[in-house]
Design a protein around this motif. Structure first.
Motif, PDB file in Angstrom:
ATOM      1  N   SER A 134       5.756 -28.598 -14.448  1.00 63.48           N
ATOM      2  CA  SER A 134       5.799 -29.647 -13.438  1.00 63.48           C
ATOM      3  C   SER A 134       6.950 -29.374 -12.477  1.00 63.48           C
ATOM      4  N   SER A 169      -1.313 -26.986  -7.102  1.00 62.28           N
ATOM      5  CA  SER A 169      -1.611 -27.544  -8.414  1.00 62.28           C
ATOM      6  C   SER A 169      -2.922 -26.974  -8.930  1.00 62.28           C
ATOM      7  N   ARG A 202      -0.808 -24.727 -16.684  1.00 61.44           N
ATOM      8  CA  ARG A 202      -1.145 -25.738 -15.676  1.00 61.44           C
ATOM      9  C   ARG A 202       0.090 -26.030 -14.844  1.00 61.44           C
ATOM     10  N   LEU A 239       1.693 -28.472 -12.112  1.00 64.99           N
ATOM     11  CA  LEU A 239       1.573 -29.797 -11.501  1.00 64.99           C
ATOM     12  C   LEU A 239       2.655 -29.947 -10.449  1.00 64.99           C
ATOM     13  N   VAL A 240       2.251 -30.197  -9.218  1.00 71.62           N
ATOM     14  CA  VAL A 240       3.202 -30.316  -8.114  1.00 71.62           C
ATOM     15  C   VAL A 240       3.240 -31.764  -7.646  1.00 71.62           C
TER      16      VAL A 240
END
Lengths: 114, 113
Positions: A12, A85, A109, A111-112
């Motif tokens: 993230s 993302s 994964r 996540l932005v």
């Protein structure tokens, strides 16, 4: 067994930060590596590749680094944007398999947050 | 076409039924690959076609799985007597001869209920 794996399943970051996604591989005979981006509901999309005779390659906002000594591959994304993302996969081409067969890692994964 | 086309995009089937998935590669791409992607996991190689050579079927998980390709055109992946563990996204990719990087289709999401 031999595998291509990733250190972090989820990363993230804040918009504008730089992102680094890591990948470890175990087959020293692999001669070609690719990073793919997979957005939800879509197939993987080619981002950037690197051959084993190189240690760095740059694209638009992305850089791939290859450290053959420790069998490590990383993808750096500069000024990460919400559109980045996705799930990112590294893949290796194992030389000597008789054809171009890519072995994929599990994926990270990204996540932005805006 | 401009890209790799797969159909159907979604398929729900009852356990025990047979399903057929279709892949239409990019024109001129001699290599065609099928991969399976379970939820939250990476891509698992199934089968590879290169021109008129014998396909590499080493990734097919059981004899319920088979695939065909005529020349350098459309390929079909058939799963017989589907099981719940067959639920996954089935991805097809193609590439020109001698090129490692693939172009993927959007996949067929198979759900076995």
């Amino acid at each position: 067994g031999e595998s291509v794996g990733l250190h972090l399943p989820t990363l993230s970051v804040q918009e504008g930060d730089n992102s680094i996604i890591n990948c470890a591989y175990s087959n020293s005979a692999s001669d070609y590596f690719i990073w793919y981006k997979q957005e939800s509901g879509k197939g993987p999309q080619f981002i950037i590749d690197i051959r084993s005779n190189m240690d760095k390659r740059q694209g638009q906002r992305v850089t791939v680094l290859l450290n053959k000594t420790v069998k490590h591959l990383s993808l750096q994304i500069a000024a990460t944007q919400p559109g980045d993302s996705a799930v990112y996969f590294c893949a290796e081409n194992r030389a000597g398999t008789g054809f171009q067969k890519l072995v994929f890692g599990t994926g990270t994964r990204l996540l932005v947050s805006p | 076409g401009a890209g790799v086309s797969q159909s159907p995009s979604n398929k729900v089937t009852e356990k025990g039924k047979d399903v057929e998935l279709r892949c239409d590669p990019i024109s001129g791409h001699t290599a065609l690959y099928w991969y399976r992607q379970r939820l939250g996991q990476g891509l698992e190689f199934l089968i590879y076609f290169q021109g008129n050579s014998a396909p590499d079927k080493s990734g097919l998980p059981s004899d319920r799985f088979s695939a065909e390709r005529t020349g350098e055109s459309v390929s079909t992946l058939t799963i017989q007597r589907t099981q719940q563990e067959d639920s996954a996204v089935y991805l097809c990719a193609s590439s020109p001869h001698g090129v490692v990087g693939y172009t993927f289709g959007s996949g067929t999401r198979l759900t076995v209920v």
